[in-house]
Write a protein that holds these residues in place. Structure first.
Motif, short mmCIF file in Angstrom:
data_model
loop_
_atom_site.label_atom_id
_atom_site.label_comp_id
_atom_site.label_asym_id
_atom_site.label_seq_id
_atom_site.Cartn_x
_atom_site.Cartn_y
_atom_site.Cartn_z
N SER A 59 0.93 -1.32 0.05
CA SER A 59 0.04 -0.11 0.12
C SER A 59 0.80 1.27 0.00
N ARG A 60 0.32 2.34 -0.66
CA ARG A 60 1.03 3.75 -0.60
C ARG A 60 0.89 4.43 0.66
N ASP A 61 -0.23 4.28 0.98
CA ASP A 61 -0.69 5.34 2.20
C ASP A 61 -0.28 4.80 3.52
N LEU A 62 -0.07 5.50 4.54
CA LEU A 62 0.03 4.94 6.04
C LEU A 62 -1.15 4.68 6.54
N SER A 63 -0.96 3.64 7.56
CA SER A 63 -2.21 3.37 8.21
C SER A 63 -1.93 3.49 9.77
N LEU A 64 -2.96 3.55 10.65
CA LEU A 64 -2.59 3.91 11.95
C LEU A 64 -2.87 2.49 12.77
N PHE A 65 -2.03 2.21 13.73
CA PHE A 65 -2.04 1.02 14.26
C PHE A 65 -1.98 1.21 15.73
N LEU A 66 -2.50 0.18 16.45
CA LEU A 66 -2.29 0.23 18.05
C LEU A 66 -1.48 -0.78 18.45
N VAL A 67 -0.63 -0.33 19.45
CA VAL A 67 0.38 -1.60 19.63
C VAL A 67 0.48 -1.84 21.15
N ARG A 68 0.39 -3.09 21.61
CA ARG A 68 0.38 -3.38 22.95
C ARG A 68 2.07 -3.65 23.29
N LEU A 69 2.66 -2.89 24.15
CA LEU A 69 4.16 -2.95 24.45
C LEU A 69 4.53 -4.36 25.03
N ARG A 70 3.89 -5.01 26.01
CA ARG A 70 4.05 -6.31 26.62
C ARG A 70 3.19 -7.32 26.34
N ASP A 71 3.68 -8.46 26.42
CA ASP A 71 2.76 -9.64 26.36
C ASP A 71 2.09 -9.93 27.74
N GLU A 72 1.40 -11.11 27.61
CA GLU A 72 0.82 -11.63 28.90
C GLU A 72 1.62 -11.72 30.19
N GLN A 73 2.76 -12.23 29.76
CA GLN A 73 3.87 -12.21 30.70
C GLN A 73 4.64 -11.23 31.19
N GLY A 74 4.38 -10.00 30.64
CA GLY A 74 5.12 -8.90 31.01
C GLY A 74 6.24 -8.58 30.07
N ARG A 75 6.37 -9.65 29.00
CA ARG A 75 7.69 -9.35 28.19
C ARG A 75 7.48 -8.49 26.88
N MET A 76 8.61 -8.04 26.56
CA MET A 76 8.27 -6.85 25.41
C MET A 76 7.64 -7.72 24.29
N ASN A 77 6.57 -7.16 23.78
CA ASN A 77 5.96 -7.65 22.60
C ASN A 77 6.69 -7.69 21.19
N SER A 78 7.73 -8.54 21.22
CA SER A 78 8.70 -8.48 19.77
C SER A 78 9.14 -6.98 19.25
N ILE A 79 9.52 -6.29 20.59
CA ILE A 79 10.15 -4.91 20.53
C ILE A 79 11.47 -4.90 21.16
N ARG A 80 12.31 -4.54 20.37
CA ARG A 80 13.76 -4.33 21.08
C ARG A 80 13.84 -3.00 21.56
N ILE A 81 14.42 -2.66 22.74
CA ILE A 81 14.99 -1.41 22.88
C ILE A 81 16.36 -1.15 22.48
N GLU A 82 16.62 -0.34 21.63
CA GLU A 82 18.05 -0.20 21.23
C GLU A 82 18.90 0.46 22.14
N ARG A 83 18.45 1.80 22.57
CA ARG A 83 19.14 2.58 23.45
C ARG A 83 18.24 3.68 23.92
N LEU A 84 18.31 4.21 24.98
CA LEU A 84 17.59 5.52 25.46
C LEU A 84 18.51 6.75 25.10
N LYS A 85 17.71 7.86 24.62
CA LYS A 85 18.23 8.93 24.15
C LYS A 85 18.93 9.86 25.36
N ASP A 86 20.15 10.35 24.93
CA ASP A 86 20.81 11.43 25.79
C ASP A 86 20.43 12.74 25.62
N LYS A 87 19.24 13.41 26.39
CA LYS A 87 18.83 14.43 26.01
C LYS A 87 19.20 15.82 26.29
#
Ligand code: MFK
Length: 568
Positions: free
Chosen positions: A221-249
């Motif tokens: 598709s050429r257009d963007l769509s809107l999605f809702l993501v749950r960050l963690r699964d039932e066991q509280g683990r990240m839902n196929s999401i890796r946190i690469e690093r935190l920003k130093d702001k």
């Protein structure tokens, strides 16, 4: 000889001490309702000047840490935050910072909620950021969400119970663009009857949230769509999401902002395929108004500190509060704050009416225009006010353990996130080109300038002249060359903000004089609507024509011959 120690600035109850807020609420919220909600505002005013100050400093010192692996080498990607940051969540839920807007217990629920946010934010270590996105997500789901989402998720987002309240993130930025999201690379694939997201999100604030709204391109598709993501699964683990690093702001240091890798993250399509930008704009418009509200919250906090300090600090044999130039500096800050305040709270009022369906078509158009104006204008005002406030405290304002530098650092994010000043100025242009926006705006402003007392006649006259001029310039600009239009967009947006705020300030001053016998808003209105409201006649357009001829040469290629040519 007795050594000298300077007394630090102190804060009183941030609700009781706020004449501008209290007067606005008296005018806009009917007596019995105000009497009902005042204890909550006063309680938060005390917390904001008391326990929250220590918590905010602690949250800032103990900034979040990313723990990527457990002791056995398993990837866990946990963000550890301080108890002080967690306390901000608890206070936000208890005080109903998001909930108040959705309970809609009275006609001015949004104004009430913005008053709470305005008191909460300057002492919150920017917990206001996850709240902004939570509020925006709740509104998107109210409008676009299917019934199960409205039933199962929205109540968590608007809960007053700290244990059941969730927060939401808003993930739009990728490496390819923060302002221009059209280059979004995240792909949504249909796998096993559901969507899974693959991609990277480059700037995700409040990554400790339970869920997020994000944009992705459905495969093919050429257009963007809107999605809702749950960050963690039932066991509280990240839902196929890796946190690469935190920003130093530079600032917002208590707020965890991360780079994320989405590796097949399950996602729910919101509002059908396509038009994702348009759908997430509902959230953006709410977070932009939060931004504006937080900007005036910061301005007010800076003023409270600088004013108190002026009554404690001696220099050259007198208190600062007795020095003419210092008094003028504080007075200018106060006037700038009042204009900004009225701009934001007028927008909050229109937002509230829009949400309960009582806004007229005209009011909805004005809200669409006012949202970027309020955001861009107040953000810039807040940065310059914070800088001035630090200067009012001299060297002490530049020293970390006074707690002052954080005001400047954190203000500096306001013009950046949620759309930079230039991007929002272009958004203003887009709105102004829409149907009947200008007529609606000028009709609304004109109506608000009727029945203004003689003491404000000069201010009113200045404003009407400015309005005429801006209207003329706008019609010329909008009919003209696109490059010139864009080059002028920021000046135009600033001028428009100043005149809209001017109308609101005058109107409120007239009311306050008649109903409260208070001359102070009149004095502020006279100053706001004095000189410098807008550039001298036609200057916006003529300046920009000559600028355009040589600005590329001085700004980009440093080309002398092009400048000479343009003068030839
Ligand atoms: C303390 C306060 C806390 C604040 C919380 C901070 C949380 C931090 C998280 C973030 O920073 S998230 C990142 C924030 N990012 C931005 O704000 C993006 C800035 N860029 C823009 O706003 C661009 O203008 C935009 C992304 C919208 C441009 O995208 P596109 O793909 O070029 O879209 P386009 O074609 O301009 O607009 C698509 C549709 O959306 C159009 O409608 P139509 O198709 O019907 O014509 C637009 O009119 C509509 N639209 C765009 N902006 C809108 C809007 N509609 C309503 N409101 C808006 N603001």
């Amino acid at each position: 000889m007795k050594k000298f120690f300077q007394a630090p600035p102190r804060l009183g109850n941030q609700y009781d001490d706020d004449r501008v807020l209290r007067s606005f609420l008296r005018r806009n919220i009917v007596g019995p309702v105000l009497a009902e909600i005042e204890p909550g505002l006063r309680r938060l005013g005390a917390r904001a000047a008391g326990e929250m100050i220590g918590l905010a400093l602690e949250a800032e010192r103990a900034s979040p840490a990313l723990v990527q692996f457990d002791a056995w080498g398993r990837r866990i990607d946990e963000i550890r935050v301080s108890p002080a940051w967690q306390a901000m969540h608890r206070i936000a839920a208890e005080e109903g910072i998001v909930a108040t807007a959705y309970e809609r217990r009275h006609a001015e629920a949004r104004v009430h909620q913005f008053a709470l946010l305005y008191l909460y934010h300057p002492s919150s270590a920017i917990y206001s950021c996850p709240l902004a996105m939570t509020d925006g997500a709740a509104r998107v789901l109210e409008i676009e969400g299917e019934q199960d989402l409205r039933r199962e998720i929205v109540p968590h987002l608007i809960s007053r119970d700290p244990d059941t309240m969730w927060t939401a993130g808003q993930w739009m930025t990728e490496r390819s663009g923060g302002s221009d999201v059209s280059g979004t690379e995240t792909v949504a694939r249909r796998e096993g009857g559901m969507f899974r997201l693959y991609g990277e999100k480059w700037f995700t604030s409040a990554t400790t949230s339970e869920l997020a709204l994000t944009l992705a391109r459905i495969e093919d598709s050429r257009d963007l769509s809107l999605f809702l993501v749950r960050l963690r699964d039932e066991q509280g683990r990240m839902n196929s999401i890796r946190i690469e690093r935190l920003k130093d702001k530079l600032g917002t240091r208590a707020l965890p902002t991360a780079e994320l890798l989405l590796e097949g993250t399950p996602a729910r399509l919101i509002g059908g395929e396509g038009r994702g930008v348009k759908k997430i704009a509902t959230m953006l418009n709410i977070t932009r108004l939060y931004n504006a509200c937080c900007a005036v919250g910061f301005m007010r906090r800076g003023l409270a500190l600088a004013r108190d300090y002026a009554s404690r600090r001696h220099a050259f044999g007198k208190l600062l509060s007795e020095q003419p130039l210092h008094i003028e500096t504080l007075a200018s800050l106060q006037v700038g704050f009042e204009g900004s305040f009225h701009l934001v709270f007028f927008a909050a009022q229109l937002l509230g009416r829009d949400e309960v369906g009582t806004a007229t078509v005209q009011e909805r158009r004005i809200l669409r225009l006012l949202t970027p104006l309020a955001k861009l204008f107040t953000a810039k005002m807040a940065v310059s006010a914070a800088s001035e406030v630090l200067e009012c405290l001299g060297g002490a304002g530049y020293v970390e353990d006074t707690g002052l530098p954080v005001l400047l650092r954190d203000s500096q994010v306001l013009p950046i996130w949620e759309g930079t000043t230039n991007v929002l100025s272009l958004d203003v242009l887009r709105v102004l080109q829409g149907e009947k926006v200008l007529e609606d705006l000028f009709a609304e402003l004109g109506a608000r300038l009727e029945n203004i007392p003689a003491i404000l006649a000069k201010a009113r006259q200045n404003l009407l002249a400015a309005l005429d001029q801006i209207r003329l310039q706008l019609s010329q600009l909008l009919a003209g060359d696109r490059a010139q239009m864009e080059a002028c967009a920021r000046d135009l947006a600033m001028e428009l903000s100043r005149v809209v705020a001017g109308v609101l300030v005058i109107e409120h001053a007239a009311w306050s004089l008649a109903s409260e016998g208070d001359m102070r808003p009149v004095v502020s209105a006279q100053r706001w609507c004095g000189t410098g409201l807008i550039a001298p006649s036609g200057a916006l357009i003529s300046r920009s024509k000559s600028w355009l001829r040589y600005s590329h040469s001085i700004a980009i290629d440093d080309n002398l011959s092009r400048v000479q040519e343009s003068f030839a």
